[in-house]
Design a protein around this motif. Structure first.
Motif, PDB file in Angstrom:
ATOM      1  N   ALA A  29       0.807  -1.224   0.000  1.00  0.00           N
ATOM      2  CA  ALA A  29       0.000   0.000   0.000  1.00  0.00           C
ATOM      3  C   ALA A  29       0.839   1.271   0.000  1.00  0.00           C
ATOM      4  O   ALA A  29       0.381   2.318  -0.434  1.00  0.00           O
ATOM      5  N   ARG A  30       2.085   1.167   0.492  1.00  0.00           N
ATOM      6  CA  ARG A  30       2.927   2.354   0.588  1.00  0.00           C
ATOM      7  C   ARG A  30       4.381   1.931   0.631  1.00  0.00           C
ATOM      8  O   ARG A  30       4.715   0.904   1.220  1.00  0.00           O
ATOM      9  N   LEU A  31       5.228   2.735   0.003  1.00  0.00           N
ATOM     10  CA  LEU A  31       6.673   2.512   0.058  1.00  0.00           C
ATOM     11  C   LEU A  31       7.353   3.776   0.551  1.00  0.00           C
ATOM     12  O   LEU A  31       7.037   4.873   0.084  1.00  0.00           O
ATOM     13  N   THR A  32       8.291   3.616   1.458  1.00  0.00           N
ATOM     14  CA  THR A  32       9.127   4.730   1.892  1.00  0.00           C
ATOM     15  C   THR A  32      10.568   4.260   1.798  1.00  0.00           C
ATOM     16  O   THR A  32      10.923   3.226   2.361  1.00  0.00           O
ATOM     17  N   GLY A  33      11.351   4.998   1.065  1.00  0.00           N
ATOM     18  CA  GLY A  33      12.748   4.620   0.899  1.00  0.00           C
ATOM     19  C   GLY A  33      13.508   5.681   0.131  1.00  0.00           C
ATOM     20  O   GLY A  33      13.046   6.805  -0.055  1.00  0.00           O
ATOM     21  N   PRO A  48      11.528  14.097  -5.467  1.00  0.00           N
ATOM     22  CA  PRO A  48      12.771  14.756  -5.046  1.00  0.00           C
ATOM     23  C   PRO A  48      13.950  14.266  -5.897  1.00  0.00           C
ATOM     24  O   PRO A  48      13.800  13.389  -6.750  1.00  0.00           O
ATOM     25  N   GLU A  49      15.116  14.813  -5.638  1.00  0.00           N
ATOM     26  CA  GLU A  49      16.309  14.407  -6.384  1.00  0.00           C
ATOM     27  C   GLU A  49      16.728  12.989  -5.992  1.00  0.00           C
ATOM     28  O   GLU A  49      16.303  12.465  -4.964  1.00  0.00           O
ATOM     29  N   LEU A  50      17.563  12.376  -6.836  1.00  0.00           N
ATOM     30  CA  LEU A  50      18.047  11.019  -6.568  1.00  0.00           C
ATOM     31  C   LEU A  50      18.767  10.979  -5.226  1.00  0.00           C
ATOM     32  O   LEU A  50      19.487  11.908  -4.870  1.00  0.00           O
ATOM     33  N   GLY A  51      18.564   9.901  -4.490  1.00  0.00           N
ATOM     34  CA  GLY A  51      19.198   9.731  -3.190  1.00  0.00           C
ATOM     35  C   GLY A  51      18.371  10.273  -2.032  1.00  0.00           C
ATOM     36  O   GLY A  51      18.680  10.015  -0.877  1.00  0.00           O
ATOM     37  N   ALA A  52      17.321  11.027  -2.340  1.00  0.00           N
ATOM     38  CA  ALA A  52      16.477  11.591  -1.285  1.00  0.00           C
ATOM     39  C   ALA A  52      15.423  10.569  -0.856  1.00  0.00           C
ATOM     40  O   ALA A  52      15.094   9.637  -1.585  1.00  0.00           O
ATOM     41  N   LYS A  53      14.879  10.780   0.332  1.00  0.00           N
ATOM     42  CA  LYS A  53      13.821   9.914   0.857  1.00  0.00           C
ATOM     43  C   LYS A  53      12.518  10.271   0.147  1.00  0.00           C
ATOM     44  O   LYS A  53      12.205  11.436  -0.060  1.00  0.00           O
ATOM     45  N   VAL A  54      11.753   9.231  -0.225  1.00  0.00           N
ATOM     46  CA  VAL A  54      10.478   9.435  -0.900  1.00  0.00           C
ATOM     47  C   VAL A  54       9.449   8.456  -0.338  1.00  0.00           C
ATOM     48  O   VAL A  54       9.796   7.342   0.046  1.00  0.00           O
ATOM     49  N   THR A  55       8.192   8.911  -0.272  1.00  0.00           N
ATOM     50  CA  THR A  55       7.088   8.052   0.134  1.00  0.00           C
ATOM     51  C   THR A  55       6.075   8.046  -0.992  1.00  0.00           C
ATOM     52  O   THR A  55       5.632   9.103  -1.440  1.00  0.00           O
ATOM     53  N   LEU A  56       5.736   6.854  -1.462  1.00  0.00           N
ATOM     54  CA  LEU A  56       4.747   6.695  -2.524  1.00  0.00           C
ATOM     55  C   LEU A  56       3.597   5.830  -2.028  1.00  0.00           C
ATOM     56  O   LEU A  56       3.828   4.762  -1.443  1.00  0.00           O
ATOM     57  N   LEU A  57       2.381   6.284  -2.253  1.00  0.00           N
ATOM     58  CA  LEU A  57       1.209   5.438  -2.040  1.00  0.00           C
ATOM     59  C   LEU A  57       1.127   4.551  -3.270  1.00  0.00           C
ATOM     60  O   LEU A  57       1.350   5.020  -4.380  1.00  0.00           O
ATOM     61  N   THR A  58       0.834   3.281  -3.096  1.00  0.00           N
ATOM     62  CA  THR A  58       0.938   2.360  -4.228  1.00  0.00           C
ATOM     63  C   THR A  58      -0.341   1.572  -4.484  1.00  0.00           C
ATOM     64  O   THR A  58      -1.202   1.459  -3.620  1.00  0.00           O
ATOM     65  N   GLN A  59      -0.396   1.043  -5.696  1.00  0.00           N
ATOM     66  CA  GLN A  59      -1.447   0.108  -6.106  1.00  0.00           C
ATOM     67  C   GLN A  59      -0.726  -1.082  -6.734  1.00  0.00           C
ATOM     68  O   GLN A  59       0.016  -0.914  -7.697  1.00  0.00           O
ATOM     69  N   PHE A  60      -0.938  -2.256  -6.182  1.00  0.00           N
ATOM     70  CA  PHE A  60      -0.295  -3.479  -6.651  1.00  0.00           C
ATOM     71  C   PHE A  60      -1.299  -4.258  -7.486  1.00  0.00           C
ATOM     72  O   PHE A  60      -2.406  -4.540  -7.030  1.00  0.00           O
ATOM     73  N   PHE A  81       2.275   0.415  -9.024  1.00  0.00           N
ATOM     74  CA  PHE A  81       2.078   1.791  -9.458  1.00  0.00           C
ATOM     75  C   PHE A  81       2.163   2.690  -8.234  1.00  0.00           C
ATOM     76  O   PHE A  81       1.644   2.347  -7.169  1.00  0.00           O
ATOM     77  N   GLY A  82       2.803   3.848  -8.386  1.00  0.00           N
ATOM     78  CA  GLY A  82       2.998   4.738  -7.245  1.00  0.00           C
ATOM     79  C   GLY A  82       2.459   6.137  -7.485  1.00  0.00           C
ATOM     80  O   GLY A  82       2.447   6.625  -8.622  1.00  0.00           O
ATOM     81  N   PHE A  83       2.063   6.786  -6.387  1.00  0.00           N
ATOM     82  CA  PHE A  83       1.457   8.116  -6.443  1.00  0.00           C
ATOM     83  C   PHE A  83       1.881   8.913  -5.218  1.00  0.00           C
ATOM     84  O   PHE A  83       1.997   8.363  -4.131  1.00  0.00           O
ATOM     85  N   LEU A  84       2.074  10.214  -5.401  1.00  0.00           N
ATOM     86  CA  LEU A  84       2.432  11.072  -4.276  1.00  0.00           C
ATOM     87  C   LEU A  84       1.223  11.461  -3.440  1.00  0.00           C
ATOM     88  O   LEU A  84       1.361  11.754  -2.258  1.00  0.00           O
ATOM     89  N   THR A  85       0.025  11.477  -4.041  1.00  0.00           N
ATOM     90  CA  THR A  85      -1.162  11.882  -3.293  1.00  0.00           C
ATOM     91  C   THR A  85      -2.217  10.778  -3.320  1.00  0.00           C
ATOM     92  O   THR A  85      -2.285   9.991  -4.258  1.00  0.00           O
TER      93      THR A  85
END
Length: 191
Positions: A3-7, A39-51, A61-65
């Motif tokens: 449901a969500r990825l943070t990395g 964000p730029e490469l190497g930065a932390k990102v959180t994506l809401l996802t649909q598998f 599939f990932g989405f910011l909102t």
């Protein structure tokens, strides 16, 4: 279900991004609206996802909102509209423009998106009428911190819709812990 990825954002090559989550790289397809706001490469990102699991592939599939993800979910429910066309629609139109086109029944805006013909546009307008407006009437919702993301994910896992979970999350104090946040959110949802 994922449901969500943070990395860490490891690579970007439209429409794909690579998110490194503790040494595991997830290849995620994103609409251009999300891609341009990463964000730029190497930065932390959180994506809401649909598998999505098919006979021949497992796609993420990932989405910011949450609004983007909910729009994507509504789009792929429509017969003849798969993830590829849904991503193209969200890349060509932001969620507000899509909702406006549906509420105005404006097929000309939809056929400008590559892969969407007149018949598909008419089917989209017919089947989405009244479905996107509630999702998109609220401003785009994004997760402010990891605790809020965990609370949101827990509420969705308990069977609440994204919309219900987001409404409960907005009522919580910003610095609430995950366990206290879940308890408070469940109390507010039980009313």
């Amino acid at each position: 279900m994922i449901a969500r990825l943070t990395g860490e954002l490891a690579a970007k090559a439209p429409p794909y991004v690579l998110v490194d989550v503790h040494g595991v790289g997830y290849e995620v397809q994103v609409p251009m609206s999300t891609f341009y706001n990463l964000p730029e490469l190497g930065a932390k990102v959180t994506l809401l996802t649909q598998f999505i699991v098919r006979e021949d592939a497992q796609l993420l599939f990932g989405f910011l909102t949450a609004g983007e993800r909910e729009s994507f979910r509504e789009l792929i429910k429509i017969s003849g509209v798969g993830p590829r066309i849904a991503l193209a629609l969200l890349s060509g139109l932001n969620t507000e423009e899509l909702a406006q086109a549906v509420s105005a029944q404006d097929a000309s805006r939809l056929v400008k998106v590559p892969g969407v013909g007149k018949k598909t546009a008419e089917r989209l307008l017919l089947e989405l009428k009244g479905k996107l407006a509630p999702v998109l009437s609220a401003p785009g919702f994004s997760v402010a911190n990891d605790a809020q993301g965990d609370i949101l994910q827990a509420l969705v896992a308990l069977g609440y819709s994204d919309k219900e979970a987001q409404a409960a999350l907005k009522a919580l104090p910003a610095d609430v812990s995950v366990s206290d946040g879940i308890k408070l959110a469940l109390k507010s949802l039980a009313r």
